[in-house]
Structure formats: C-alpha cells, structure tokens
Design a protein around this motif. Structure first.
Motif, PDB file in Angstrom:
ATOM      1  N   UNK A   1       0.729  -1.325  -0.148  1.00 14.51           N
ATOM      2  CA  UNK A   1      -0.049  -0.005   0.096  1.00 14.51           C
ATOM      3  C   UNK A   1       0.657   1.207   0.007  1.00 14.51           C
ATOM      4  N   UNK A   2       0.403   2.020  -0.746  1.00 21.75           N
ATOM      5  CA  UNK A   2       1.334   3.415  -0.560  1.00 21.75           C
ATOM      6  C   UNK A   2      -0.037   4.525  -0.454  1.00 21.75           C
ATOM      7  N   UNK A   3       0.184   5.283   0.575  1.00 24.91           N
ATOM      8  CA  UNK A   3      -0.769   6.221   0.730  1.00 24.91           C
ATOM      9  C   UNK A   3      -0.449   7.783   0.459  1.00 24.91           C
ATOM     10  N   UNK A   4      -1.066   8.395  -0.236  1.00 23.51           N
ATOM     11  CA  UNK A   4      -0.981   9.872  -0.463  1.00 23.51           C
ATOM     12  C   UNK A   4      -1.742  10.609   0.945  1.00 23.51           C
ATOM     13  N   UNK A   5      -1.097  10.875   1.586  1.00 21.71           N
ATOM     14  CA  UNK A   5      -1.506  11.375   3.061  1.00 21.71           C
ATOM     15  C   UNK A   5      -2.147  12.915   2.973  1.00 21.71           C
ATOM     16  N   UNK A   6      -2.971  13.133   2.480  1.00 24.30           N
ATOM     17  CA  UNK A   6      -3.624  14.188   2.389  1.00 24.30           C
ATOM     18  C   UNK A   6      -4.211  14.995   3.564  1.00 24.30           C
ATOM     19  N   UNK A   7      -4.690  13.986   4.392  1.00 25.61           N
ATOM     20  CA  UNK A   7      -5.414  14.399   5.729  1.00 25.61           C
ATOM     21  C   UNK A   7      -4.312  14.871   6.637  1.00 25.61           C
ATOM     22  N   UNK A   8      -3.135  13.993   6.674  1.00 24.20           N
ATOM     23  CA  UNK A   8      -2.054  14.518   7.349  1.00 24.20           C
ATOM     24  C   UNK A   8      -1.289  15.640   6.949  1.00 24.20           C
ATOM     25  N   UNK A   9      -1.387  15.993   5.598  1.00 21.13           N
ATOM     26  CA  UNK A   9      -1.025  17.353   5.228  1.00 21.13           C
ATOM     27  C   UNK A   9      -1.731  18.436   5.560  1.00 21.13           C
ATOM     28  N   UNK A  10      -3.149  18.079   5.669  1.00 20.69           N
ATOM     29  CA  UNK A  10      -3.929  19.144   6.095  1.00 20.69           C
ATOM     30  C   UNK A  10      -3.936  19.713   7.380  1.00 20.69           C
ATOM     31  N   UNK A  11      -3.277  18.817   8.673  1.00 21.39           N
ATOM     32  CA  UNK A  11      -2.947  19.051   9.943  1.00 21.39           C
ATOM     33  C   UNK A  11      -2.043  20.269  10.170  1.00 21.39           C
ATOM     34  N   UNK A  12      -1.210  20.726   9.023  1.00 21.34           N
ATOM     35  CA  UNK A  12      -0.342  22.029   9.124  1.00 21.34           C
ATOM     36  C   UNK A  12      -0.704  22.784   7.969  1.00 21.34           C
ATOM     37  N   UNK A  13      -1.665  22.603   7.295  1.00 26.37           N
ATOM     38  CA  UNK A  13      -2.167  23.452   6.096  1.00 26.37           C
ATOM     39  C   UNK A  13      -3.675  23.631   5.816  1.00 26.37           C
ATOM     40  N   UNK A  14      -4.249  23.761   7.187  1.00 26.97           N
ATOM     41  CA  UNK A  14      -5.651  23.862   7.274  1.00 26.97           C
ATOM     42  C   UNK A  14      -6.054  25.070   6.474  1.00 26.97           C
ATOM     43  N   UNK A  15      -5.376  26.179   6.211  1.00 27.81           N
ATOM     44  CA  UNK A  15      -5.948  27.257   5.833  1.00 27.81           C
ATOM     45  C   UNK A  15      -5.570  27.306   4.181  1.00 27.81           C
ATOM     46  N   UNK A  16      -4.941  26.184   3.680  1.00 23.86           N
ATOM     47  CA  UNK A  16      -4.618  26.057   2.277  1.00 23.86           C
ATOM     48  C   UNK A  16      -4.878  24.667   1.770  1.00 23.86           C
ATOM     49  N   UNK A  17      -5.813  24.125   1.778  1.00 24.12           N
ATOM     50  CA  UNK A  17      -6.214  22.778   1.599  1.00 24.12           C
ATOM     51  C   UNK A  17      -5.931  22.927   0.094  1.00 24.12           C
ATOM     52  N   UNK A  18      -6.014  23.985  -0.590  1.00 28.16           N
ATOM     53  CA  UNK A  18      -6.256  24.064  -2.126  1.00 28.16           C
ATOM     54  C   UNK A  18      -4.481  23.529  -2.477  1.00 28.16           C
ATOM     55  N   UNK A  19      -3.661  24.099  -1.738  1.00 25.28           N
ATOM     56  CA  UNK A  19      -2.419  23.602  -2.356  1.00 25.28           C
ATOM     57  C   UNK A  19      -2.226  21.886  -2.130  1.00 25.28           C
ATOM     58  N   UNK A  20      -2.824  21.339  -1.020  1.00 27.03           N
ATOM     59  CA  UNK A  20      -2.948  19.844  -0.913  1.00 27.03           C
ATOM     60  C   UNK A  20      -3.570  19.198  -2.010  1.00 27.03           C
ATOM     61  N   UNK A  21      -4.768  19.869  -2.362  1.00 26.99           N
ATOM     62  CA  UNK A  21      -5.455  19.306  -3.734  1.00 26.99           C
ATOM     63  C   UNK A  21      -4.729  19.277  -4.747  1.00 26.99           C
ATOM     64  N   UNK A  22      -3.934  20.355  -4.958  1.00 24.53           N
ATOM     65  CA  UNK A  22      -3.248  20.470  -6.345  1.00 24.53           C
ATOM     66  C   UNK A  22      -2.038  19.707  -6.196  1.00 24.53           C
ATOM     67  N   UNK A  23      -1.525  19.330  -5.138  1.00 24.55           N
ATOM     68  CA  UNK A  23      -0.369  18.302  -5.141  1.00 24.55           C
ATOM     69  C   UNK A  23      -0.789  16.824  -5.138  1.00 24.55           C
ATOM     70  N   UNK A  24      -2.008  16.433  -4.626  1.00 30.96           N
ATOM     71  CA  UNK A  24      -2.216  15.284  -4.733  1.00 30.96           C
ATOM     72  C   UNK A  24      -2.014  14.471  -6.002  1.00 30.96           C
ATOM     73  N   UNK A  25      -2.411  15.164  -7.098  1.00 29.75           N
ATOM     74  CA  UNK A  25      -2.168  14.671  -8.275  1.00 29.75           C
ATOM     75  C   UNK A  25      -0.740  14.632  -8.966  1.00 29.75           C
ATOM     76  N   UNK A  26      -0.073  15.662  -8.555  1.00 26.64           N
ATOM     77  CA  UNK A  26       1.269  15.659  -8.794  1.00 26.64           C
ATOM     78  C   UNK A  26       2.013  14.416  -7.981  1.00 26.64           C
TER      79      UNK A  26
END
Ligand code: TRP
Length: 365
Positions: free
Chosen positions: A40-65
C-alpha cells in the motif's frame, strides 16, 4: 503471517531526487521483487492538512502531482494499492480510539513532531490535529495490518509511536493489531541527498531540489550551478569528495556502465574520486558527467509522467479504485477493533442474551 508493506507521503509538493533515492526507488524494487503479499502507498492528504488547514487547495493540487510522480517512477497500480488517506473514513475512527492510548506528554516528546513544531513556529499554539498526527499515522499503518514500513530515518519516531499504540491496544483488548517494523534504505548516502546548494537536505522551501518532473534543460542548469568543494578553486587544487554534493549524487546514481558510456577515461567512481582528491580534475568535467547520468536516469521517468499527464482522468480513476480497495481492508480492521473493544453491540448476540437474562433475573428478585 503475511508480509504487508505500507508507506506514504504528504502531498505538499512535487517529489524530487531526494524522495527518489530515499524511498521511491526502493518501493519500486520491493514491488517488483514479488516477495510481498500486499503493498500500500498512501497519499497522506489528511495528514498534510494538519499543518495546512488554511490552504487545502495546495494539498488538492499536489495530490495529483504526487500520484503522477509515483506512476512515473514505476509504482504499478496493479501490484501496489495507491490510495488517498482522506477517502478512508475508517482511519478517523481508529485514530479516535488510539488517542486514548497515548498521553499528551508522550506526543509532545516525539522528536519529529517537536522539530516540525519549531520549524512551523507552532510553539505557542499547536493545532491539536497536528500534535496528534502520529496517532493517525498509527491508524494508517495498523488499518492494513502492515508489518513492513519503508521510511526515512525521520519517520522512526512515528513507527515507534505506532508500536507502542499496538502494544497497549493488544494488552488492553486482546491480540488484534500487528506491530510494524521500519525498514530504512540500504545505502546510507541514499537516506539523505543534500540540496544542490550543499545544504543538508533537499527541500522545496529552500529551492534546492531537482524535481522528477524537471525538464532536461532545468536539470542541466541545476547541475551546472551545483555547490562543490569551495576550496577547489583551480583545477590543479586537490579536492574534497566527501561533503561535495556532486560526488554524493554520483554515489547515489552513477554506475560503471555510465563511465564506459560518458567518461571512458575512468573505470569507475573510485578512480574519478581519486583524481579529484589528488588534484587536476575540474568541477566542470565532473558536473557534465553527473548531468549525463541524471539525464539518463530521469528521461524515462519524465516520459512516463508526460504520458500520464495526457490522461489525468485515468490517474484519478486509479486513485479512486485504490481508495475503494483500501477502504474495504480498513473497514475489516475497524470491525475487529470494535469487537475487541466490545463496542460492536448489534453483532454481539451473547451481549444481547446476557443483558436480557440480567434484567429478567432482576425482575424476579
Ligand atoms: N509522515 C509521513 C511523511 O511525512 C507520511 C506518512 C503518512 C506515512 N502516513 C504514513 C509514512 C504511513 C509511512 C507510513 O513523510
């Protein structure tokens, strides 16, 4: 016991050469060894939100990257389940129960978290979600019964924390969870590739990375601008190869076949290093060679990435299917966790029967 691998990355940016030598190359190797039951390889977007709560858009963009980088490097969705953490709600429920098995002070002592808090200036107001992300990482790992966790050494405190949670869970509620083990990359230089500026680590914020998606011109420009030995001023000067990023990169990437192809005056890296150390070898020549090597390693990765970039809906579909598959497994684990804890009320026939009897007896007495 099954051998199950799980690892993951926070989608906060594109992946770079440091990720490649530190983990991606090893993941692909493990995947292709066919020695593991599940990967299993996890894209840990929820973990990334723990220090980027005000910029979820950045995480959203990087999921696909990150997904593109995985596929480009040869992570094969037929062999490896690639999934998105946020799409597995079972992980949140596991986290909620595990939170009772750790203390606040234990979390505050976690060396990685401590360092990250400092780095982000969170000292005076730590988001609770951030402080507790190691617990959610324990959920990531245990949900899939993973026993092998290939990670960099910065993640060792997370795995240790997970092991502690597993042990307290199992001792309180009975053997349910699998205790994982961290597996570090084999080659030591691979653990830590310095930035092109010679700083200890490649990091997006320092702007010293070579990205897997960089064009061939960008790679060349970055290699030619690399920091080397500052005391190696004239070609004749003896040079240092040990703290020299150009040689550290060559350690990680160059093999003998690259020498016969691009630099046939030398048989191997030892000969090249010896020449540099005794003096008489210019930086330009070594950098040109490193550029040739990196171009050869990165061209097929970039081409594969470009192919997937032309078919983004397919990439999202891969993540969707991976997440569905992962969710099934996580919900089985959640079921066993609930029954171990005794909060599976409606499936527990014995409980219902016992309670009925208890109240009937009470009535009689
Ligand atoms: N914390 C890891 C990182 O920052 C990412 C991660 C999330 C992870 N869940 C995981 C790594 C589970 C290994 C296993 O890189």
């Amino acid at each position: 016991m099954k051998n199950i691998i799980l690892t993951g990355d926070r989608p906060t940016g594109r992946l770079h050469l440091g990720h490649y030598v530190g983990s991606l190359a090893q993941r692909v190797k493990l995947q292709n060894s066919n020695e593991y039951d599940e990967i299993y390889v996890e894209i840990a977007d929820s973990q990334a939100i723990t220090d980027n709560a005000s910029d979820v858009e950045k995480i959203r963009q990087n999921v696909i990257e990150v997904a593109l980088d995985y596929l480009a490097c040869g992570i094969d969705p037929k062999k490896t389940t690639i999934y998105l953490q946020s799409q597995i709600p079972e992980l949140c429920e596991l986290t909620f129960y595990y939170l009772n098995l750790v203390t606040l002070s234990r979390l505050q002592r976690n060396p990685t978290v401590k360092q990250e808090i400092k780095l982000r200036g969170f000292e005076t107001s730590i988001p609770a979600g951030f402080l507790t992300y190691p617990v959610s990482q324990a959920a990531d790992i245990t949900a899939f019964n993973a026993n092998i966790i290939p990670v960099g050494d910065d993640q060792l405190p997370m795995i240790e924390q997970t092991r502690e949670i597993v042990r307290s869970f199992n001792s309180l509620y009975g053997e349910t969870l699998v205790e994982p083990k961290a597996v570090l990359p084999e080659n030591e230089t691979c653990c830590r590739l310095p930035g092109i500026d010679g700083k200890a680590k490649m990091s997006k914020s320092l702007g010293n990375c070579i990205y897997l998606a960089d064009s061939s011109e960008e790679i060349k420009r970055k290699v030619m601008s690399m920091y080397t030995d500052p005391n190696h001023i004239k070609v004749e000067d003896p040079g240092n190869t040990k703290d020299n990023p150009v040689f550290i990169y060559l350690d990680a990437f160059a093999c003998d076949k690259h020498f016969s192809k691009y630099l046939p005056e030398y048989k191997n890296l030892d000969e090249l290093k010896a020449h540099y150390e005794r003096g008489g070898l210019g930086d330009m020549k070594v950098k040109k060679f490193l550029n040739d090597v990196l171009q050869e390693v990165l061209a097929p990765i970039r081409e594969k990435r470009e192919m997937y970039q032309k078919n983004i809906p397919e990439v999202y579909q891969i993540l969707f299917e991976g997440s569905q598959k992962a969710r099934k497994v996580a919900s089985e684990t959640l079921n066993s966790v609930r029954s171990a804890m005794g909060i599976n009320y409606f499936e527990d026939k014995e409980l219902i029967e016992k309670q009925s009897k208890k109240f009937l007896n009470n009535d009689k007495s």
